[in-house]
Enzyme design. Structure first.
Site, PDB file in Angstrom:
ATOM      1  N   ARG A   1      -0.063 -10.129  12.517  1.00 22.47           N
ATOM      2  CA  ARG A   1      -0.627  -8.910  11.946  1.00 22.47           C
ATOM      3  C   ARG A   1      -1.697  -9.236  10.895  1.00 22.47           C
ATOM      4  NH1 ARG A   1       4.333  -6.691   9.535  1.00 22.47           N
ATOM      5  NH2 ARG A   1       3.204  -4.822   8.930  1.00 22.47           N
TER       6      ARG A   1
ATOM      7  N   ARG B   1      16.089  -3.902   7.294  1.00 25.71           N
ATOM      8  CA  ARG B   1      14.965  -4.818   7.252  1.00 25.71           C
ATOM      9  C   ARG B   1      14.088  -4.477   8.432  1.00 25.71           C
ATOM     10  NH1 ARG B   1      15.708  -9.071   3.536  1.00 25.71           N
ATOM     11  NH2 ARG B   1      17.850  -9.005   2.824  1.00 25.71           N
TER      12      ARG B   1
ATOM     13  N   ARG C   1      -9.045   1.340   9.836  1.00 25.37           N
ATOM     14  CA  ARG C   1      -8.681  -0.043  10.111  1.00 25.37           C
ATOM     15  C   ARG C   1      -9.837  -0.848  10.670  1.00 25.37           C
ATOM     16  NH1 ARG C   1      -3.053  -1.306  10.325  1.00 25.37           N
ATOM     17  NH2 ARG C   1      -1.971   0.670  10.570  1.00 25.37           N
TER      18      ARG C   1
ATOM     19  N   ARG D   1      12.173  -8.429   2.056  1.00 28.10           N
ATOM     20  CA  ARG D   1      12.141  -6.999   1.783  1.00 28.10           C
ATOM     21  C   ARG D   1      13.119  -6.197   2.656  1.00 28.10           C
ATOM     22  NH1 ARG D   1       6.431  -3.893   1.842  1.00 28.10           N
ATOM     23  NH2 ARG D   1       6.670  -3.953   4.092  1.00 28.10           N
TER      24      ARG D   1
ATOM     25  N   LYS E   1       0.836  -1.212   0.000  1.00 25.23           N
ATOM     26  CA  LYS E   1       0.000   0.000   0.000  1.00 25.23           C
ATOM     27  C   LYS E   1       0.870   1.261   0.000  1.00 25.23           C
ATOM     28  CE  LYS E   1      -2.250  -1.091   3.812  1.00 25.23           C
ATOM     29  NZ  LYS E   1      -1.673  -2.423   4.109  1.00 25.23           N
TER      30      LYS E   1
END
Ligand SMILES: [Zn+2]
Length: 223
Positions: free
Chosen positions: A181, A169, A97, A136, A22
């Site tokens: 999460r 990271r 959220r 990532r 996002k």
């Protein structure tokens, strides 16, 4: 930065599980459509140092280690919406959220005479997210995102965007915390998919593709 054809202003929500990209897509929209990204974290950091009445409340709450209430976040969003020139519109990233937050945001937009144009749901498979997030890293200087598989850090160890050489990271980039999460996302946030679908606002894109391909899908969804 140029405004989109027709000088249109759009307010959109980017919805999707953690790690769906996002933030990356919000940055692309910010650049290409002169939209302003409203991320809760950024707004809170900015408010803390702003010296405004609401900013002092934010600082108090955060200094006490408490969670910032929906009411405060809505107050910060109100300041942005009423803040004059908003270019191509706003991208809500990470807010709402919960259904309660979605209701509050809807009421606020009504109050200030603005509309929510589209909600983009970025669909990504859980296992793909786990694979993606653990691979990532980001440039510590400019935030450019790298990925061990699809976009490795250059061999010379320098960021292609800014030349920086420190990469991070995320501390929570491990599988267990991501799955936790994800569970929170499914419990609290995924009901928003049905909520906005029922309002005729929802558009879904395949969030699994390359960054440019996803950006292309979002562009189509917004046109
Ligand atoms: Zn960089």
């Amino acid at each position: 930065m140029t405004r989109p054809a027709g000088d249109s202003t759009m307010n959109i929500i980017l919805l999707g599980p953690p790690g769906a990209g996002k933030g990356t897509q919000a940055r692309i929209l910010t650049d290409e459509r002169a939209m302003a990204q409203l991320s809760t974290g950024d707004m809170l950091r900015e408010a803390r140092t702003s010296g405004t009445a609401i900013g002092k409340r934010v600082a108090d709450v955060m200094d006490r280690g408490e969670l910032v209430t929906d009411e405060i976040v809505i107050g910060l969003i109100r300041e942005k919406l009423e803040g004059g020139d908003q270019g191509g519109g706003f991208i809500f990233d990470g807010f709402p959220r919960t259904l309660a937050q979605a209701d509050a945001l809807g009421a606020l937009l009504d109050e200030v005479g603005q509309t929510l144009d589209t909600v983009i749901e970025m669909q990504v498979d859980d296992n793909a997210l786990v694979a993606r997030i653990t691979a990532r890293s980001t440039c510590d200087d400019c935030g450019e995102v790298y990925n061990d598989q699809s976009k490795p850090i250059p061999a010379d160890g320098k960021c292609t965007n800014c030349g920086g050489s420190v990469f991070k990271r995320r501390a929570d980039d491990n599988e267990d915390s991501l799955r936790t999460r994800l569970m929170a996302y499914y419990k609290q946030t995924s009901p928003l998919i049905g909520y906005y679908y029922a309002k005729g606002k929802l558009q879904s894109v395949d969030g699994l593709g390359e960054i440019d391909a996803v950006a292309g899908e979002i562009k189509t969804a917004l046109s």
